[in-house]
Scaffold this motif. Structure first.
Motif, PDB file in Angstrom:
ATOM      1  N   UNK A   1       0.687  -1.334  -0.110  1.00  0.00           N
ATOM      2  CA  UNK A   1      -0.003  -0.140   0.056  1.00  0.00           C
ATOM      3  C   UNK A   1       0.912   1.239   0.049  1.00  0.00           C
ATOM      4  N   UNK A   2       0.501   2.151  -0.675  1.00  0.00           N
ATOM      5  CA  UNK A   2      -0.833   2.695  -1.126  1.00  0.00           C
ATOM      6  C   UNK A   2      -1.169   2.204  -2.375  1.00  0.00           C
ATOM      7  N   UNK A   3      -0.331   1.080  -2.870  1.00  0.00           N
ATOM      8  CA  UNK A   3      -0.776   0.532  -4.318  1.00  0.00           C
ATOM      9  C   UNK A   3      -1.757  -0.661  -4.320  1.00  0.00           C
ATOM     10  N   UNK A   4      -2.860  -0.752  -5.062  1.00  0.00           N
ATOM     11  CA  UNK A   4      -3.219  -1.978  -5.408  1.00  0.00           C
ATOM     12  C   UNK A   4      -4.192  -2.078  -3.969  1.00  0.00           C
ATOM     13  N   UNK A   5      -5.004  -1.260  -3.687  1.00  0.00           N
ATOM     14  CA  UNK A   5      -6.136  -1.551  -2.702  1.00  0.00           C
ATOM     15  C   UNK A   5      -7.101  -2.169  -3.310  1.00  0.00           C
ATOM     16  N   UNK A   6      -7.985  -2.930  -2.193  1.00  0.00           N
ATOM     17  CA  UNK A   6      -9.093  -3.775  -3.173  1.00  0.00           C
ATOM     18  C   UNK A   6      -8.443  -5.109  -3.372  1.00  0.00           C
ATOM     19  N   UNK A   7      -9.078  -5.477  -4.420  1.00  0.00           N
ATOM     20  CA  UNK A   7      -8.970  -7.081  -4.815  1.00  0.00           C
ATOM     21  C   UNK A   7      -7.834  -7.410  -6.277  1.00  0.00           C
ATOM     22  N   UNK A   8      -7.457  -8.598  -6.335  1.00  0.00           N
ATOM     23  CA  UNK A   8      -6.909  -8.637  -7.661  1.00  0.00           C
ATOM     24  C   UNK A   8      -5.407  -8.131  -7.513  1.00  0.00           C
ATOM     25  N   UNK A   9      -4.852  -8.231  -6.263  1.00  0.00           N
ATOM     26  CA  UNK A   9      -3.662  -7.249  -6.021  1.00  0.00           C
ATOM     27  C   UNK A   9      -2.326  -7.900  -6.810  1.00  0.00           C
ATOM     28  N   UNK A  10      -2.234  -9.125  -6.962  1.00  0.00           N
ATOM     29  CA  UNK A  10      -1.300  -9.891  -7.408  1.00  0.00           C
ATOM     30  C   UNK A  10      -1.104  -9.521  -9.121  1.00  0.00           C
ATOM     31  N   UNK A  11      -2.410 -10.025  -9.736  1.00  0.00           N
ATOM     32  CA  UNK A  11      -2.575  -9.619 -11.067  1.00  0.00           C
ATOM     33  C   UNK A  11      -2.346  -8.346 -11.356  1.00  0.00           C
ATOM     34  N   UNK A  12      -2.501  -7.512 -10.657  1.00  0.00           N
ATOM     35  CA  UNK A  12      -2.408  -6.004 -10.863  1.00  0.00           C
ATOM     36  C   UNK A  12      -0.798  -5.692 -10.836  1.00  0.00           C
ATOM     37  N   UNK A  13      -0.130  -5.989  -9.894  1.00  0.00           N
ATOM     38  CA  UNK A  13       1.233  -5.730  -9.477  1.00  0.00           C
ATOM     39  C   UNK A  13       2.095  -6.323 -10.878  1.00  0.00           C
ATOM     40  N   UNK A  14       1.691  -7.608 -11.097  1.00  0.00           N
ATOM     41  CA  UNK A  14       2.259  -8.293 -12.438  1.00  0.00           C
ATOM     42  C   UNK A  14       2.106  -7.491 -13.532  1.00  0.00           C
ATOM     43  N   UNK A  15       0.884  -7.151 -13.941  1.00  0.00           N
ATOM     44  CA  UNK A  15       0.463  -6.398 -15.130  1.00  0.00           C
ATOM     45  C   UNK A  15       1.217  -5.226 -15.265  1.00  0.00           C
ATOM     46  N   UNK A  16       1.262  -4.438 -14.207  1.00  0.00           N
ATOM     47  CA  UNK A  16       2.139  -3.128 -14.069  1.00  0.00           C
ATOM     48  C   UNK A  16       3.600  -3.406 -14.439  1.00  0.00           C
ATOM     49  N   UNK A  17       4.108  -4.519 -14.313  1.00  0.00           N
ATOM     50  CA  UNK A  17       5.624  -4.721 -14.450  1.00  0.00           C
ATOM     51  C   UNK A  17       6.158  -4.435 -13.153  1.00  0.00           C
ATOM     52  N   UNK A  18       5.659  -4.371 -12.319  1.00  0.00           N
ATOM     53  CA  UNK A  18       6.482  -4.026 -10.837  1.00  0.00           C
ATOM     54  C   UNK A  18       7.571  -5.256 -10.528  1.00  0.00           C
ATOM     55  N   UNK A  19       8.553  -4.612  -9.974  1.00  0.00           N
ATOM     56  CA  UNK A  19       9.937  -5.784  -9.395  1.00  0.00           C
ATOM     57  C   UNK A  19       9.207  -6.232  -8.276  1.00  0.00           C
ATOM     58  N   UNK A  20       8.296  -5.676  -7.623  1.00  0.00           N
ATOM     59  CA  UNK A  20       8.125  -6.451  -6.002  1.00  0.00           C
ATOM     60  C   UNK A  20       6.643  -6.441  -5.715  1.00  0.00           C
ATOM     61  N   UNK A  21       6.116  -7.339  -5.634  1.00  0.00           N
ATOM     62  CA  UNK A  21       4.569  -7.350  -4.890  1.00  0.00           C
ATOM     63  C   UNK A  21       5.115  -7.163  -3.343  1.00  0.00           C
ATOM     64  N   UNK A  22       3.993  -7.593  -2.501  1.00  0.00           N
ATOM     65  CA  UNK A  22       4.382  -7.613  -1.086  1.00  0.00           C
ATOM     66  C   UNK A  22       3.179  -7.714  -0.205  1.00  0.00           C
TER      67      UNK A  22
END
Length: 204
Positions: free
Chosen positions: A116-137
């Motif tokens: 946070x504050x990235x990807x509030x709500x649902x489908x967080x992992x799909x959104x992080x991968x789709x955005x090309x992020x180096x890390x989720x968490x």
């Protein structure tokens, strides 16, 4: 003299893996909290069976057919009757009313599978991968009336590998969740922070 532990109620909706992580962490002699109730909005939630097997009191009330405020009121009553001083949300899939949240301001925490504050709500992992992020968490935060927006208590980044599926990432993030949540909860209850008081190490 025995340590007086903070009393925590955990609210779940499903398997309760984070509840289990909090519970087993509480078995350590130096843990400053104990789980006094596991409450669920689904009487079939698997986490309830585990809590019962581990000797923890449970409360279940289906939200189906109930107004949100009425359900929240019933949950609040059960939690207060358990003697709980704090609430930990662990996969509780209901948005709580502002009235409920205000009653527990500064004493209710949640865990969310993104940085946070990235990807509030649902489908967080799909959104992080789709955005090309180096890390989720994962993030542990105090609960406010706005979804996934309370003061952050702790975060753990989890690297996204080149061929990761959302399921792959979710599995590794879950490991981080299980470690981070108990540490943040222990630190919070040890501070005994009154509602509204700025927490040590608060990042926003």
């Amino acid at each position: 003299m025995a340590q007086v532990r903070a009393k925590v109620a955990v609210m779940i909706s499903g398997s309760g893996t984070n509840m289990a992580a909090l519970l087993y962490a509480s078995r350590a002699e130096d843990c400053p909290y104990e789980i006094v109730l596991v409450a669920a909005n689904d009487p079939e939630a698997k986490g309830l069976r585990l809590a019962e097997a581990e000797g923890v009191a449970t409360y279940a009330l289906s939200h189906k057919g109930m107004k949100r405020a009425e359900h929240d009121m019933a949950m609040d009553t059960a939690i207060r009757e358990s003697g709980a001083q704090w609430i930990a949300l662990a996969g509780y899939m209901r948005i709580l009313t502002p009235e409920f949240v205000s009653k527990w301001e500064g004493r209710m925490v949640n865990i969310h599978p993104s940085l946070l504050p990235k990807y509030t709500g649902l489908h967080t992992h799909e959104r992080a991968i789709a955005a090309g992020d180096s890390h989720g968490g994962v993030t542990v935060h105090l609960v406010t009336a706005e979804l996934d927006d309370g003061p952050i208590l702790g975060q753990t980044p989890v690297a996204i590998l080149p061929d990761d599926t959302p399921e792959d990432l979710a599995a590794r993030v879950l490991i981080a969740e299980h470690q981070l949540y108990s540490r943040c909860l222990a630190r919070l209850v040890s501070q005994g922070t009154p509602a509204g008081q700025k927490l040590a190490g608060q990042t926003r």
